[in-house]
Design an enzyme around this catalytic site. Structure first.
Site, mmCIF file in Angstrom:
data_model
loop_
_atom_site.group_PDB
_atom_site.id
_atom_site.type_symbol
_atom_site.label_atom_id
_atom_site.label_comp_id
_atom_site.label_asym_id
_atom_site.label_seq_id
_atom_site.Cartn_x
_atom_site.Cartn_y
_atom_site.Cartn_z
ATOM 1 N N CYS A 151 54.487 -22.194 105.974
ATOM 2 C CA CYS A 151 53.439 -21.570 105.112
ATOM 3 C C CYS A 151 54.225 -20.445 104.423
ATOM 4 C CB CYS A 151 52.257 -21.208 105.973
ATOM 5 S SG CYS A 151 51.180 -22.456 106.467
HETATM 6 P P1 NAD Z 1 51.316 -31.729 108.249
HETATM 7 O O1 NAD Z 1 52.577 -32.000 107.284
HETATM 8 O O2 NAD Z 1 51.687 -31.071 109.697
HETATM 9 O O3 NAD Z 1 50.334 -32.874 108.275
HETATM 10 C C1 NAD Z 1 49.721 -33.500 107.165
HETATM 11 C C2 NAD Z 1 49.455 -34.908 107.316
HETATM 12 O O4 NAD Z 1 48.787 -35.647 106.174
HETATM 13 C C3 NAD Z 1 50.386 -35.948 108.444
HETATM 14 O O5 NAD Z 1 49.938 -36.075 109.547
HETATM 15 C C4 NAD Z 1 50.470 -36.983 107.344
HETATM 16 O O6 NAD Z 1 50.792 -38.377 107.882
HETATM 17 C C5 NAD Z 1 49.180 -36.839 106.714
HETATM 18 N N1 NAD Z 1 49.119 -37.670 105.213
HETATM 19 C C6 NAD Z 1 50.222 -37.822 104.119
HETATM 20 N N2 NAD Z 1 49.882 -38.416 103.364
HETATM 21 C C7 NAD Z 1 48.582 -38.954 103.772
HETATM 22 C C8 NAD Z 1 47.576 -39.658 102.902
HETATM 23 N N3 NAD Z 1 47.628 -40.352 101.698
HETATM 24 N N4 NAD Z 1 46.373 -40.090 103.638
HETATM 25 C C9 NAD Z 1 46.088 -39.720 104.862
HETATM 26 N N5 NAD Z 1 47.082 -38.785 105.367
HETATM 27 C C10 NAD Z 1 48.174 -38.462 104.818
HETATM 28 O O7 NAD Z 1 50.566 -30.549 107.328
HETATM 29 P P2 NAD Z 1 49.901 -29.208 107.765
HETATM 30 O O8 NAD Z 1 50.918 -28.343 108.287
HETATM 31 O O9 NAD Z 1 48.802 -29.605 108.753
HETATM 32 O O10 NAD Z 1 49.444 -28.548 106.351
HETATM 33 C C11 NAD Z 1 48.338 -29.163 105.704
HETATM 34 C C12 NAD Z 1 47.907 -28.166 104.874
HETATM 35 O O11 NAD Z 1 47.388 -27.018 105.202
HETATM 36 C C13 NAD Z 1 49.065 -27.536 103.575
HETATM 37 O O12 NAD Z 1 48.638 -27.363 102.458
HETATM 38 C C14 NAD Z 1 49.438 -26.368 104.357
HETATM 39 O O13 NAD Z 1 49.974 -25.304 103.478
HETATM 40 C C15 NAD Z 1 47.997 -25.827 104.726
HETATM 41 N N6 NAD Z 1 48.005 -24.808 105.939
HETATM 42 C C16 NAD Z 1 49.170 -25.043 107.047
HETATM 43 C C17 NAD Z 1 48.997 -24.217 108.112
HETATM 44 C C18 NAD Z 1 49.827 -24.422 109.044
HETATM 45 O O14 NAD Z 1 50.010 -23.556 110.123
HETATM 46 N N7 NAD Z 1 50.593 -25.686 109.429
HETATM 47 C C19 NAD Z 1 47.937 -23.292 108.080
HETATM 48 C C20 NAD Z 1 47.015 -22.989 107.018
HETATM 49 C C21 NAD Z 1 47.159 -23.979 105.997
#
Ligand code: NAD
Length: 430
Positions: A268
């Site tokens: 992030c």
């Molecule tokens: P991640 O990479 O851990 O997970 C994303 C998931 O989406 C994966 O499991 C992937 O297989 C899936 N995916 C990809 N394409 C897809 C599709 N077309 N249809 C369905 N599923 C699909 O990502 P994350 O860390 O959970 O982050 C997600 C969002 O949240 C980002 O914008 C991030 O900036 C934000 N965010 C993350 C955190 C954190 O601590 N990780 C905290 C707050 C906000």
């Protein structure tokens, strides 16, 4: 309520399990079949304290996972928890969330009732209204503001404490522009708000998008500022932690995020600061403070390696790297400070032996050729130096284990190890 969440990564899986625990029926949609089958069989696909128990309780019951978007049709609201990674130039790549919005929109063609789509991912202001809403509207054939509604609900959970953070939020932000999405979000979060009395901030959609960047930009800059001050302290032989303890008593400053050291990583802070800086420049604004925060952060691993150089020439020597995840409590190595540290050691010709309680396999994909130890003891055995990169409790507890090193040089990037006789100890900023 019946809720769907597209994307089952760190955010999607955590919020899905927590919503199920709050009494909702939740469908998690992901393209990754391994993630889907793990959740359905009651196992967490990621390492996150407390998540195993929630998924064991609700997985395959009120929490189900699927690769089929059709399963969103009998839900009232869909959260988009999809990756918004950095492009080379620092801007966010919205192609994944756009593709998911398109598929979701096509699926919603079959839905007669209203549907609310909420951006949970971190996106630059205007993305929900100007990029995602038109895609959803065109693909679904529905009309925005009539039977299709969009909202933005930024997420503030931190990896390593994701469940705890989500269930005890400092605030919940609803970015909406009409009653239906606002009321639907209130209904989703009602059990959480009742339990925690967390303040609900109601704003417009663009404000909600910006609040997430402001939050992360502020915290990243705070850590970089204490690192800047810590680096000055080190030059004077002043203990930056004693200084931080004192200034943290000032309630205008607070004691949170005042631990100077190797700096921030993860998925992030680096991505979000880069994205908002890029967006600012596109608007003609130079984000000097955020630039400085990044520059200071980028320098800390080099400062750690310079301290190492001042004690040992590591060429051809065994060097232990203790901790690989970007912070304790997670197996996530994205932008971990361990990466530039290992690169620097490789450049110096050191024989790196790395240890982490849970992130080894993730780091092995990044650095397949270094040695990985099964325990901190094994990593330290016969090493000429140890670099403390992640302050996991079992690393912070190390003591006699340093006595098995060839030369007990400990360079601590996280203020984790106690200084004592018998080891050559250097703290990064103390
Ligand atoms: P991640 O990479 O851990 O997970 C994303 C998931 O989406 C994966 O499991 C992937 O297989 C899936 N995916 C990809 N394409 C897809 C599709 N077309 N249809 C369905 N599923 C699909 O990502 P994350 O860390 O959970 O982050 C997600 C969002 O949240 C980002 O914008 C991030 O900036 C934000 N965010 C993350 C955190 C954190 O601590 N990780 C905290 C707050 C906000």
């Amino acid at each position: 309520m019946r809720i769907s969440i597209i994307g089952s990564g760190y955010v999607g899986t955590t919020i899905a399990a927590c919503f199920a625990d709050l009494g909702h029926e939740v469908v998690n949609v992901d393209i990754d079949e391994e993630i889907v089958s793990a959740i359905n069989s009651g196992e967490s696909p990621i390492h996150e304290p407390g998540l195993d128990d929630l998924i064991a309780t609700h997985g395959g019951d009120t929490l189900t996972a699927t690769t089929a978007y059709d399963d969103v049709l009998d839900t009232e609201i869909t959260f988009l928890a999809l990756p918004t990674p950095s492009r080379e130039d620092g801007s966010i790549d919205t192609s994944i969330i756009e593709a998911a919005a398109e598929t979701l929109g096509e699926t919603l063609q079959e839905k007669i009732d209203d549907h609310v789509v909420v951006t949970k991912s971190t996106v630059i202001p205007t993305t929900t209204n100007e990029t995602l809403a038109p895609i959803l509207e065109a693909a679904s054939g529905k009309t925005l503001g009539d039977d299709l509604h969009v909202a933005m609900n930024p997420e503030f959970l931190r990896e390593g404490t994701a469940v705890e953070d989500f269930l005890n939020p400092d605030k919940v932000v609803f970015g909406t522009e009409s009653d239906t999405p606002r009321e639907t979000l209130h209904a989703v979060f009602e059990p959480l708000i009742e339990e925690t009395s967390a303040p609900v901030v109601e704003t417009g959609i663009e404000e909600a998008e910006m609040i997430k960047y402001a939050n992360n930009g502020f915290l990243a800059a705070k850590v970089s500022l204490i690192n800047d001050i810590g680096n000055i302290c080190k030059e004077y032989g002043v203990d930056a932690y004693e200084v931080a303890d004192a200034i943290g008593l000032d309630d205008r400053i607070s004691d949170r995020f005042l631990r100077s050291g190797l700096g921030w990583g993860g998925s992030c802070f680096p991505k979000d600061t880069a994205a908002i800086k890029f967006a600012a420049r596109q608007q003609g604004y130079e984000p000097s403070m955020l630039d400085a925060a990044t520059e200071i952060n980028d320098r800390q691993p080099d400062r750690l390696l310079s301290l190492l150089d001042s004690h040992v020439d590591v060429a051809g020597k065994r060097v232990a790297v203790l901790g690989l995840s970007f912070k304790p409590g997670t197996d996530d190595i994205r932008n971990s400070r361990a990466i530039p540290v290992i690169e620097g050691l490789n450049e110096r010709g050191a024989n790196v032996v790395a240890y982490d309680p849970v992130a080894t396999e993730n780091m092995r994909e990044r650095f397949p050729d270094i040695e990985y130890a099964d325990s901190p003891e094994a990593a330290l055995d016969d090493a000429s130096a140890a670099l403390v990169v992640t302050d996991w409790p079992e690393i912070a507890d190390l003591d006699d284990e340093f006595d098995t090193m060839a030369t007990p040089v400990v360079i601590d990037g996280r203020h984790a190890i106690d200084r004592r006789d018998g080891i050559v100890y250097e703290g990064l900023t103390w």
